[in-house]
Write a protein that holds these residues in place. Structure first.
Motif: not given
Lengths: 112, 115
Positions: B36-38, B80-94, B109-114
């Motif tokens: 999660q990246q705010k 149950s997304p809250g306003l504080g969960d608005a962020a960029m969500y990054l997936c990574a692999t290794s 990344g996926t930019r999530l807006t709540v």
């Protein structure tokens, strides 16, 4: 505690000038070291990495970094900055089987 | 080209409405991560899968869940997304093993807006 410190939150460099972004780490053993770059709204792209061997590593886009064990540092350098280099830069450390620990990032602005 | 793909790139949800973010990879890596990246902050690891083994970070809220049905796919569920969960969500692999360790490859990344 394990941590990564990027002392400079924001740096502005003139196009064509040299660049150095600082990174210091605190880790129990010699970690693997990484520099990632992130353009606005994008994911992270690996610039370069250090696992072992030569302490001066070359990366993509003309970047290089030097690992200094005595200073616990892994500073990123570029001899001549281009306007397209403006982005957020993250230093990260980790080891096999562990998650990366990121610094808080340095925002690079390039002035003409 | 081998890569990490995230869908959707932008997701808008309502407060409290469950949402699922998707990540797929063609790298055949055994480890997949969710960060999660705010705004103006470093990525923060939520959890990761080492093969099928799920590893939750201690401070990841219970509101966040993950599924990895196979090697290629990993999902992030926010119950149950809250306003504080608005962020960029990054997936990574290794690719990680007893004698190998490769860098993490990130998706866009996926930019999530709540709302």
């Amino acid at each position: 505690a394990q941590s990564v410190t990027q002392p400079d939150i924001h740096i502005t460099v003139s196009e064509g000038a040299s660049l150095e972004l600082r990174c210091n780490y605190s880790y129990g053993a010699t970690p693997y070291l990484f520099w990632y770059v992130q353009s606005p709204g994008q994911g992270l792209q690996l610039l370069l990495k250090y696992f072992s061997g030569d302490t001066l590593v070359q990366g993509i886009k003309g970047f290089e970094a030097e690992f200094k064990r005595s200073q616990s540092s892994f500073n990123l350098r570029k001899p001549s900055v281009h306007w397209s280099d403006a982005a957020e830069y993250f230093c990260a450390v980790g080891q096999a089987g562990t998650a990366l620990i990121f610094g808080k990032g340095t925002t690079l602005s390039v002035s003409s | 080209d081998a890569m990490v793909i995230q869908n959707p790139r932008y997701q808008v949800t309502q407060f409290g409405k469950p949402v699922t973010l998707s990540c797929s990879q063609t790298l055949n890596h055994n480890v997949m991560y969710w960060y999660q990246q705010k705004s103006s902050q470093a990525p923060k690891l939520l959890f990761h899968y080492y093969d099928k083994d799920f590893n939750n970070e201690a401070d990841t809220p219970d509101n966040f869940q993950s599924r990895r049905p196979n090697t290629s796919f990993c999902f992030l569920d926010i119950r149950s997304p809250g306003l504080g969960d608005a962020a960029m969500y990054l997936c990574a692999t290794s690719r990680v093993g007893a004698t190998i360790y490769n860098e993490q490859f990130f998706g866009p990344g996926t930019r999530l807006t709540v709302l």
